[in-house]
Design an enzyme around this catalytic site. Sequence first.
Site, PDB file in Angstrom:
ATOM      1  N   ASN A   1       0.849  -1.194   0.000  1.00  0.00           N
ATOM      2  CA  ASN A   1       0.000   0.000   0.000  1.00  0.00           C
ATOM      3  C   ASN A   1       0.890   1.252   0.000  1.00  0.00           C
ATOM      4  O   ASN A   1       2.118   1.152   0.065  1.00  0.00           O
ATOM      5  CB  ASN A   1      -0.932  -0.030   1.206  1.00  0.00           C
ATOM      6  CG  ASN A   1      -0.190   0.157   2.505  1.00  0.00           C
ATOM      7  OD1 ASN A   1       0.923  -0.357   2.686  1.00  0.00           O
ATOM      8  ND2 ASN A   1      -0.768   0.897   3.412  1.00  0.00           N
ATOM      9  N   PRO A   2       0.310   2.476  -0.048  1.00  0.00           N
ATOM     10  CA  PRO A   2       1.137   3.684  -0.230  1.00  0.00           C
ATOM     11  C   PRO A   2       2.206   3.931   0.819  1.00  0.00           C
ATOM     12  O   PRO A   2       3.224   4.557   0.508  1.00  0.00           O
ATOM     13  CB  PRO A   2       0.093   4.812  -0.245  1.00  0.00           C
ATOM     14  CG  PRO A   2      -1.112   4.180  -0.841  1.00  0.00           C
ATOM     15  CD  PRO A   2      -1.124   2.786  -0.271  1.00  0.00           C
ATOM     16  N   CYS A   3       1.999   3.509   2.061  1.00  0.00           N
ATOM     17  CA  CYS A   3       3.035   3.764   3.075  1.00  0.00           C
ATOM     18  C   CYS A   3       3.935   2.582   3.353  1.00  0.00           C
ATOM     19  O   CYS A   3       4.817   2.647   4.223  1.00  0.00           O
ATOM     20  CB  CYS A   3       2.376   4.242   4.358  1.00  0.00           C
ATOM     21  SG  CYS A   3       1.737   5.918   4.220  1.00  0.00           S
ATOM     22  N   GLY A   4       3.716   1.478   2.657  1.00  0.00           N
ATOM     23  CA  GLY A   4       4.663   0.381   2.666  1.00  0.00           C
ATOM     24  C   GLY A   4       4.471  -0.689   3.714  1.00  0.00           C
ATOM     25  O   GLY A   4       5.182  -1.694   3.703  1.00  0.00           O
ATOM     26  N   GLU A   5       3.501  -0.518   4.626  1.00  0.00           N
ATOM     27  CA  GLU A   5       3.383  -1.472   5.723  1.00  0.00           C
ATOM     28  C   GLU A   5       2.476  -2.655   5.418  1.00  0.00           C
ATOM     29  O   GLU A   5       2.392  -3.589   6.213  1.00  0.00           O
ATOM     30  CB  GLU A   5       2.874  -0.765   6.989  1.00  0.00           C
ATOM     31  CG  GLU A   5       1.374  -0.512   7.054  1.00  0.00           C
ATOM     32  CD  GLU A   5       0.909   0.639   6.196  1.00  0.00           C
ATOM     33  OE1 GLU A   5      -0.305   0.863   6.096  1.00  0.00           O
ATOM     34  OE2 GLU A   5       1.778   1.327   5.612  1.00  0.00           O
TER      35      GLU A   5
ATOM     36  N   THR B   1      -0.941   6.161  11.698  1.00  0.00           N
ATOM     37  CA  THR B   1      -2.159   6.486  12.460  1.00  0.00           C
ATOM     38  C   THR B   1      -2.333   7.993  12.583  1.00  0.00           C
ATOM     39  O   THR B   1      -2.858   8.478  13.584  1.00  0.00           O
ATOM     40  CB  THR B   1      -2.103   5.858  13.869  1.00  0.00           C
ATOM     41  OG1 THR B   1      -0.986   6.407  14.587  1.00  0.00           O
ATOM     42  CG2 THR B   1      -1.978   4.353  13.804  1.00  0.00           C
ATOM     43  N   GLY B   2      -1.896   8.732  11.558  1.00  0.00           N
ATOM     44  CA  GLY B   2      -1.884  10.187  11.632  1.00  0.00           C
ATOM     45  C   GLY B   2      -3.142  10.817  12.198  1.00  0.00           C
ATOM     46  O   GLY B   2      -3.149  11.347  13.305  1.00  0.00           O
ATOM     47  N   THR B   3      -4.248  10.750  11.438  1.00  0.00           N
ATOM     48  CA  THR B   3      -5.476  11.364  11.933  1.00  0.00           C
ATOM     49  C   THR B   3      -6.095  10.557  13.070  1.00  0.00           C
ATOM     50  O   THR B   3      -6.725  11.128  13.959  1.00  0.00           O
ATOM     51  CB  THR B   3      -6.493  11.514  10.791  1.00  0.00           C
ATOM     52  OG1 THR B   3      -6.633  10.279  10.102  1.00  0.00           O
ATOM     53  CG2 THR B   3      -6.052  12.586   9.812  1.00  0.00           C
TER      54      THR B   3
END
Length: 745
Positions: free
Chosen positions: A283-287, A434-436
């Site tokens: 996925n976009p952030c790699g995890e 878990t930004g937002t």
Amino acid sequence: MTQPDVPADLPEPVLTDNARVVLAKRYLRKDAEGNPMEDFRGMFLRVAGTVAAEEAKYENSPYTVEDLTREFYLLMTSGRFLPNSPTLMNAGTDLGQLAACFVLPVEDSMDGIFDAVKHAAMIHKSGGGTGFSFSRLRHEGARVGSTGGVASGPVSFMKIFNTATEQVKQGGTRRGANMGILRVDHPDILKFIECKSSEGTELNNFNISVALTERFMQAVENDEEYELIAPHTGAVKDTLRARDVFTRLVRKAWESGDPGIVFLDRVNRDNPTPEQGEIESTNPCGEQPLLPYEACNLGSVNLAALYDAEADDGIDWEELRRVVRLSVRFLDDVIDASRYPLSEIDEKVRRNRKIGLGVMGWADLLFRLGVPYDSREALRLADKVMEAVQAESKAASKELAQERGPFPAYDSSSYAQINLGPYRNATTTTIAPTGTLSIIASCSSGIEPLFALAFSRNVMDGERLVEVNPYFEDALRRAEAHSRSLMEDVAKKGTIHAMEHLPEDIRRVFVTSHDISPEMHLKMQAAFQKHTDNAVSKTVNLPSDATEEDIHHIYTLAYELGCKGVTVYRDGSLSGQVLCTGEPGEVEKPKLGEASRVMQRPEMVYGFTRKVRTGLGELYLTINEVDGKPFEVFATIGKSGHSIMAKAEAVGRLVSLALRSGIGVEEIVKQLEGIGGEYTVFAKKRLLKSIPDAVAYVLRQRYMDDMNAGNDSGLGKPGCPECGDTLVFEEGCHLCRSCGYTKCG
């Protein structure tokens, strides 16, 4: 949609003012005029009720729908667990797409490529992020049999994906995010490594990573050449010296943070369903590594909320077990409740039923325990905590398999081969950004250390409020060291590392990302990776003076420690600097009337990049600042070598010279504003006549108007494109902790 009935005895959600702002802006359902159709309690009840309703399908469930609705509501509103953003946004709505992570295949044909573009647009519209491997596409210059022409290569097609993403607004809330991956043995690998060298332009909606193989890493170690393989024929196209490629990769990461790296063979060794094919992308952030057409829904347990002062080691382990098991049930029900945008995705998701439960609030938990992030005790505790999360998630998945049956592909999975399970879910754990969510739960992000102990943010009409980590503030009060002036100083610097007047134990415990060595960042990532099915989203933040050798060491150590990938970010490596701590160097300022004395450029400057639509195309205007005032301007439009780019560059150079010579913004704006050109456009209710006029427009908005409109607000603060507040770079993505904007969805 009507507001659901809320039982009178259900408590109100526990929310900070900042959490309320983010929820109201991004998560509450709204009517056509943008008016909220639900309150905060109603939103959580909508999500809890929609997900719990799936329990009615299962006769062996120990819960009634009503009881489970209550449990899910309390789980979320207490801040102990939150699902990924699409679940909060879309549960109980007509859209009904609840997953965050998708991977799509990109086949080596025009039909296959443009099917992927179309499918990505559908996913972005529904609120998801997409990952692609472009490794199947034939290399630039390869023959195309059907036409007799030559292929343009993966990078050229990535630009098409990027443009499509730019045009699709996700669920009316944010633009889509993509991951682009290319194998290191693809013939176009060098072009891919360099493909984001031009900041903010053709691939601005992509994170990129190079997929490194075991063979390549061995070749780097032994200083050998390795083969480049044409993907459409399997033939050896060329050979390269592995260390040269690795050095090129390191240099680009030092310059801009891209590309990251993913260890592809390691990822596939942990693939629980290898008979369904190889994992190619994340996925976009790699995890979240996924098979083609797979999706995964994610959620996070707030570790800070599980602190127990009465427990021997400060952690309520029984509550951790309860929360993890209930969270696994929640995420499994989400699979049933979600409506996926493609039938291929629906089939694959229900065949493997992957979920990704992770953690947040790790840094806050360490603060509460009085344990320094960069200590052996913290690493030992990380191992123990994630081992417990993994064990309980697997136990919960096994219980669900007894109630509901295992995931349909279980019999051919790696678990069945070694008599593990049966499990309801092919994977259960992922540590995601878990930004937002961390803003809503009022805790630190993921397993990251804090980027800053205090920061200032906009609250209303230009007023700024200093927001301080509550555990840090409490420790200062107990030590009788708290003061308003100290908080303002901490907000300015971000760290207390050099504040020797503060108690040593406080300075030792309350460390921030730049206080921590790269090795300790990686060791913490590895400690959590050891007990995680999928991968770990984490950024190794580096100071601006970090060297290429430092990044070379980080990449090598990540491989040695068993990480599945790594992302680095060197402070100040982009002209659109995100959040920086510390103050710029002192600059000698010219005396009045000495405009000929040009100020020298300090070693480090910070600024922001603003995109402005002009009649000649998208203008990217980067403004760097010193002491909160504009110092230099870079204007980019079109391609290097074209006359329009030359004119834009000339305007930027002359404006920079004027600023560094002591000429005020007002005088520069006066000279540029209103200059006409052959093409005009409307932007933000203002007619932009030319490139000089557009430069004046941004300078006026940022530095002269009483109320800044659009992207920027507040002098000296690099901007969130929605509220103008500062952005931080953590967990592989840009995040605004004021309004919840995140580039990665």
